[in-house]
Design a protein around this motif. Structure first.
Motif, PDB file in Angstrom:
ATOM      1  N   ARG A 133      15.225   8.683  -0.951  1.00  0.00           N
ATOM      2  CA  ARG A 133      14.430   9.108  -2.106  1.00  0.00           C
ATOM      3  C   ARG A 133      13.190   9.883  -1.655  1.00  0.00           C
ATOM      4  O   ARG A 133      12.356   9.360  -0.927  1.00  0.00           O
ATOM      5  CB  ARG A 133      13.990   7.896  -2.929  1.00  0.00           C
ATOM      6  CG  ARG A 133      15.148   7.225  -3.625  1.00  0.00           C
ATOM      7  CD  ARG A 133      14.672   6.052  -4.437  1.00  0.00           C
ATOM      8  NE  ARG A 133      14.436   4.924  -3.518  1.00  0.00           N
ATOM      9  CZ  ARG A 133      13.794   3.823  -3.851  1.00  0.00           C
ATOM     10  NH1 ARG A 133      13.286   3.687  -5.049  1.00  0.00           N
ATOM     11  NH2 ARG A 133      13.642   2.856  -2.975  1.00  0.00           N
ATOM     12  N   ASN A 145       8.805   6.831   5.067  1.00  0.00           N
ATOM     13  CA  ASN A 145       9.976   6.749   4.208  1.00  0.00           C
ATOM     14  C   ASN A 145      11.258   6.805   5.048  1.00  0.00           C
ATOM     15  O   ASN A 145      11.504   7.782   5.734  1.00  0.00           O
ATOM     16  CB  ASN A 145       9.946   7.920   3.214  1.00  0.00           C
ATOM     17  CG  ASN A 145      11.043   7.875   2.192  1.00  0.00           C
ATOM     18  OD1 ASN A 145      11.879   6.977   2.188  1.00  0.00           O
ATOM     19  ND2 ASN A 145      11.053   8.854   1.308  1.00  0.00           N
ATOM     20  N   ASN A 171       4.809   8.339  -0.296  1.00  0.00           N
ATOM     21  CA  ASN A 171       3.603   8.724  -1.032  1.00  0.00           C
ATOM     22  C   ASN A 171       3.355   7.778  -2.211  1.00  0.00           C
ATOM     23  O   ASN A 171       2.225   7.337  -2.429  1.00  0.00           O
ATOM     24  CB  ASN A 171       3.723  10.170  -1.513  1.00  0.00           C
ATOM     25  CG  ASN A 171       2.447  10.667  -2.125  1.00  0.00           C
ATOM     26  OD1 ASN A 171       1.364  10.468  -1.593  1.00  0.00           O
ATOM     27  ND2 ASN A 171       2.561  11.320  -3.271  1.00  0.00           N
ATOM     28  N   ARG A 172       4.393   7.464  -2.961  1.00  0.00           N
ATOM     29  CA  ARG A 172       4.229   6.562  -4.110  1.00  0.00           C
ATOM     30  C   ARG A 172       3.785   5.174  -3.667  1.00  0.00           C
ATOM     31  O   ARG A 172       2.927   4.547  -4.288  1.00  0.00           O
ATOM     32  CB  ARG A 172       5.510   6.499  -4.925  1.00  0.00           C
ATOM     33  CG  ARG A 172       5.753   7.755  -5.751  1.00  0.00           C
ATOM     34  CD  ARG A 172       6.868   7.586  -6.769  1.00  0.00           C
ATOM     35  NE  ARG A 172       8.172   7.351  -6.178  1.00  0.00           N
ATOM     36  CZ  ARG A 172       8.992   8.296  -5.722  1.00  0.00           C
ATOM     37  NH1 ARG A 172       8.613   9.559  -5.781  1.00  0.00           N
ATOM     38  NH2 ARG A 172      10.163   7.993  -5.227  1.00  0.00           N
ATOM     39  N   VAL A 173       4.369   4.670  -2.583  1.00  0.00           N
ATOM     40  CA  VAL A 173       3.982   3.352  -2.078  1.00  0.00           C
ATOM     41  C   VAL A 173       2.533   3.380  -1.608  1.00  0.00           C
ATOM     42  O   VAL A 173       1.756   2.469  -1.903  1.00  0.00           O
ATOM     43  CB  VAL A 173       4.933   2.885  -0.952  1.00  0.00           C
ATOM     44  CG1 VAL A 173       4.409   1.640  -0.268  1.00  0.00           C
ATOM     45  CG2 VAL A 173       6.338   2.641  -1.509  1.00  0.00           C
ATOM     46  N   SER A 174       2.138   4.446  -0.910  1.00  0.00           N
ATOM     47  CA  SER A 174       0.761   4.571  -0.444  1.00  0.00           C
ATOM     48  C   SER A 174      -0.219   4.588  -1.617  1.00  0.00           C
ATOM     49  O   SER A 174      -1.256   3.924  -1.582  1.00  0.00           O
ATOM     50  CB  SER A 174       0.602   5.835   0.392  1.00  0.00           C
ATOM     51  OG  SER A 174      -0.719   5.967   0.857  1.00  0.00           O
ATOM     52  N   ILE A 175       0.111   5.322  -2.658  1.00  0.00           N
ATOM     53  CA  ILE A 175      -0.757   5.373  -3.841  1.00  0.00           C
ATOM     54  C   ILE A 175      -0.881   3.989  -4.478  1.00  0.00           C
ATOM     55  O   ILE A 175      -1.976   3.560  -4.858  1.00  0.00           O
ATOM     56  CB  ILE A 175      -0.229   6.406  -4.862  1.00  0.00           C
ATOM     57  CG1 ILE A 175      -0.445   7.817  -4.318  1.00  0.00           C
ATOM     58  CG2 ILE A 175      -0.888   6.233  -6.227  1.00  0.00           C
ATOM     59  CD1 ILE A 175       0.263   8.902  -5.113  1.00  0.00           C
ATOM     60  N   ASN A 176       0.222   3.267  -4.580  1.00  0.00           N
ATOM     61  CA  ASN A 176       0.173   1.927  -5.168  1.00  0.00           C
ATOM     62  C   ASN A 176      -0.624   0.960  -4.302  1.00  0.00           C
ATOM     63  O   ASN A 176      -1.327   0.084  -4.821  1.00  0.00           O
ATOM     64  CB  ASN A 176       1.584   1.402  -5.420  1.00  0.00           C
ATOM     65  CG  ASN A 176       2.249   2.098  -6.590  1.00  0.00           C
ATOM     66  OD1 ASN A 176       1.580   2.554  -7.517  1.00  0.00           O
ATOM     67  ND2 ASN A 176       3.560   2.222  -6.548  1.00  0.00           N
ATOM     68  N   GLY A 214       9.577  11.400  -1.573  1.00  0.00           N
ATOM     69  CA  GLY A 214       8.268  11.004  -2.091  1.00  0.00           C
ATOM     70  C   GLY A 214       8.018   9.517  -2.147  1.00  0.00           C
ATOM     71  O   GLY A 214       6.968   9.091  -2.627  1.00  0.00           O
ATOM     72  N   LEU A 215       8.922   8.702  -1.639  1.00  0.00           N
ATOM     73  CA  LEU A 215       8.755   7.246  -1.737  1.00  0.00           C
ATOM     74  C   LEU A 215       7.532   6.774  -0.955  1.00  0.00           C
ATOM     75  O   LEU A 215       6.761   5.952  -1.447  1.00  0.00           O
ATOM     76  CB  LEU A 215      10.011   6.517  -1.267  1.00  0.00           C
ATOM     77  CG  LEU A 215       9.955   4.989  -1.337  1.00  0.00           C
ATOM     78  CD1 LEU A 215       9.740   4.531  -2.781  1.00  0.00           C
ATOM     79  CD2 LEU A 215      11.230   4.381  -0.765  1.00  0.00           C
ATOM     80  N   LYS A 224       9.642  -2.116  -5.859  1.00  0.00           N
ATOM     81  CA  LYS A 224       8.232  -2.144  -6.237  1.00  0.00           C
ATOM     82  C   LYS A 224       7.500  -3.141  -5.354  1.00  0.00           C
ATOM     83  O   LYS A 224       8.117  -3.978  -4.701  1.00  0.00           O
ATOM     84  CB  LYS A 224       8.056  -2.506  -7.712  1.00  0.00           C
ATOM     85  CG  LYS A 224       8.528  -3.906  -8.067  1.00  0.00           C
ATOM     86  CD  LYS A 224       8.329  -4.191  -9.535  1.00  0.00           C
ATOM     87  CE  LYS A 224       8.764  -5.629  -9.840  1.00  0.00           C
ATOM     88  NZ  LYS A 224       8.518  -5.990 -11.203  1.00  0.00           N
TER      89      LYS A 224
END
Length: 174
Positions: free
Chosen positions: A70, A66, A75-80, A72-73, A150
């Motif tokens: 922002r 990141n 982590n969110r990208v990795s999850i997606n 946690g970005l 996204k």
């Protein structure tokens, strides 16, 4: 005060002393016991991908860092990316000096099919840069920036023009 309550005091004290001595004994045994370890075995299985085989998302580990403001970005990208079949790599805040507007793939080989497949997830706004931080040779490293919104089109495979090996994580049988 009754006579019975006077006799209970020494019994409570004796019981507390017994619990204390037992606790000291058990605690000392736990402290000095040797650790019983089991050989976990290999954590991954090496697989060869031939030049004529398709490269699929489930063969690629992606490290996401990141560079945005922002929390946690990465982590969110990795999850997606994992939802698209990619393997989870490292996540964290970027220490790279590369300017990442949307997403930057750190690579020395833009033509690597693994790099191309990961880059395809970020659409046309993805950029490429030479690594200026330590990167894992078995993973593709991505830095996401403030303008990332996204992932782009969901692309799960690409053609391959080279032979390479991957280490696929194994789940130990219990």
């Amino acid at each position: 005060m009754s006579a019975r309550s006077g006799a209970a005091g020494p019994l409570v004290l004796l019981g507390s002393a017994v619990v204390l001595v037992a606790g000291l004994f058990v605690g000392f045994r736990l402290l000095t016991a040797s650790a019983e370890t089991i050989d976990a075995g290999p954590t991954c299985e090496t697989r060869v991908v031939a030049a004529e085989d398709d490269v699929t998302s489930n063969l690629i580990s992606v490290d996401v860092y990141n560079a945005s403001s922002r929390a946690g970005l990465a982590n969110r990208v990795s999850i997606n990316l994992q939802r698209r079949g990619f393997l989870a790599g490292q996540i964290g805040n970027s220490t790279s000096k590369v300017d990442a507007d949307v997403a930057v793939v750190l690579t020395n080989d833009r033509d690597d099919p693994r790099v191309r497949l990961v880059a395809a997830q970020f659409g046309s706004k993805v950029q490429f840069a030479e690594p200026d931080i330590e990167v894992d040779g078995d993973s593709v490293t991505v830095i996401v920036g403030d303008d990332f919104e996204k992932l782009g089109k969901d692309v799960r495979k690409t053609t391959n023009d080279r032979r390479f090996t991957v280490c696929l994580p194994t789940v130990p049988a219990v």
